[in-house]
Design a protein around this motif. Sequence first.
Motif, mmCIF file in Angstrom:
data_model
loop_
_atom_site.group_PDB
_atom_site.id
_atom_site.type_symbol
_atom_site.label_atom_id
_atom_site.label_comp_id
_atom_site.label_asym_id
_atom_site.label_seq_id
_atom_site.Cartn_x
_atom_site.Cartn_y
_atom_site.Cartn_z
ATOM 1 N N VAL A 33 6.124 8.453 -13.329
ATOM 2 C CA VAL A 33 5.083 7.782 -13.182
ATOM 3 C C VAL A 33 5.156 7.108 -11.725
ATOM 4 C CG1 VAL A 33 3.146 6.376 -13.865
ATOM 5 C CG2 VAL A 33 4.915 7.641 -15.424
ATOM 6 N N ASP A 34 4.967 7.378 -10.967
ATOM 7 C CA ASP A 34 4.971 5.750 -9.744
ATOM 8 C C ASP A 34 4.734 4.857 -10.179
ATOM 9 O OD1 ASP A 34 6.023 7.391 -8.103
ATOM 10 O OD2 ASP A 34 5.019 8.795 -7.260
ATOM 11 N N THR A 35 6.231 4.188 -10.092
ATOM 12 C CA THR A 35 5.960 2.399 -10.347
ATOM 13 C C THR A 35 6.665 1.939 -8.828
ATOM 14 O OG1 THR A 35 8.048 2.661 -11.516
ATOM 15 C CG2 THR A 35 6.189 2.746 -12.645
ATOM 16 N N GLY A 36 6.514 0.343 -9.352
ATOM 17 C CA GLY A 36 6.690 -0.318 -8.254
ATOM 18 C C GLY A 36 6.016 -1.247 -7.808
ATOM 19 N N SER A 38 4.124 -4.180 -5.659
ATOM 20 C CA SER A 38 3.103 -3.649 -4.722
ATOM 21 C C SER A 38 2.838 -4.882 -3.533
ATOM 22 C CB SER A 38 1.474 -3.510 -4.999
ATOM 23 O OG SER A 38 1.335 -1.962 -5.165
ATOM 24 N N GLN B 55 5.071 -2.661 -11.052
ATOM 25 C CA GLN B 55 3.397 -1.617 -11.238
ATOM 26 C C GLN B 55 3.369 -0.373 -10.761
ATOM 27 O OE1 GLN B 55 2.192 -5.056 -8.394
ATOM 28 N NE2 GLN B 55 0.798 -6.137 -9.632
ATOM 29 N N LYS B 56 2.019 0.350 -11.361
ATOM 30 C CA LYS B 56 1.668 1.643 -11.294
ATOM 31 C C LYS B 56 1.116 2.170 -10.508
ATOM 32 C CE LYS B 56 1.397 3.622 -16.299
ATOM 33 N NZ LYS B 56 0.621 4.000 -17.718
ATOM 34 N N LEU B 57 1.062 2.623 -9.953
ATOM 35 C CA LEU B 57 0.729 3.017 -8.692
ATOM 36 C C LEU B 57 -0.405 3.907 -9.538
ATOM 37 C CD1 LEU B 57 2.749 4.349 -5.939
ATOM 38 C CD2 LEU B 57 0.886 3.029 -5.683
ATOM 39 N N LYS B 60 -3.374 8.511 -7.765
ATOM 40 C CA LYS B 60 -2.085 9.443 -6.566
ATOM 41 C C LYS B 60 -3.113 9.984 -5.396
ATOM 42 C CE LYS B 60 1.543 9.620 -9.027
ATOM 43 N NZ LYS B 60 1.989 10.150 -10.191
#
Lengths: 192, 160
Positions: A33-36, A38, B55-57, B60
């Motif tokens: 899962v892409d997390t980051g 923002s 945070q989750k993206l 997609k």
Amino acid sequence: MARRATQEINAGSMADIAFLLLIFFLVTTTMDVDTGISRKLPPPLRGDEKPPDINERNIFTVLVNSRDKLMVEGKPCDIRMLRERTKEFMSNPQNREDLPEMISKEIPGLGIVRVPKNAVISLKNDRGTSYKMYIAVQNELAAAINELRDELSQEKFGRKYSELLSEKQIQAVQKAIPVPISEAEPENIGEK
Amino acid sequence: MARFKREKKSGVQTINTSSLPDIIFMLLFFFMVTTVMREVTLIVKIKPPEATEVQKLERKSLVSYIYIGEPKKSKMFGTKPRIQLNDQFARVSDIPAFITSERQARDESERKFITTSLKVDENIKMGIVTDVKQELRKSGAFKINYSTRKVGKIDFNRLY
């Protein structure tokens, strides 16, 4: 019974075909899962526009130099202290003169809340700052804001900010405690 | 007249496997739906930095990626950090064209929700990232996301 037997397709190999496809998707699937973190970039400055004038007490300056050392409000600071310092700046619990002015503001859904009038966190980094340090600083600032939001949310709604369900409540907390991180314009843009 | 003769149970009972294809199909559909095919092959090394407040993206399909890191084939391309857009190396000046093409690939009503995910190696210096961010600002791609690894607690000692 005189009904003619309809010809049936042999479905015995169906499972095998499905298995084959299943294994293909099992192998190619990536569950990451892409997390980051923002953030929103500010629109570019026009030449004639001057940055707004903000009172010194309302700015929390965080500088990171090329050796990944921090300077907070003009003094060297360890990154472990940054979270507490940011929280103190944003909430100003003792109404100190050198921290931002606090006002009581009515926010729909929350009632009257004590919020900083116009606090800004100014983050500035060098071209030589390492990316992991930059992210760590961004993370600590975000953590401070999230903790403040948690506290407010706990007080008003009895649960953490991340556990709030209604969109209205989330927006109210966001309005009370915004993310006032402003990144300084890079100065040596254009030269390497 | 007994139309159906009761079969005599004898010896080993066999499990009815007629529903096996259905079960497998169910699993298959699950993986088909969740699978995300990697559209690009990475040609730069990327180890995202650690963070706790992530945070989750979401959505997609509305995310475009910019990769920054050292080239994987360092013998051929050196160790200077490079930008990767789609499947190839790019320069900072290529970013506006990339953003424009990413925008055009999306439906008009969804264009304002496009997020640019910066996948940057943790050991890269901020200079190149700052350049990319400036270029994104000029192109009007304001929503960005710094890709990170979620950890429980940041180990500050490894930062220095």
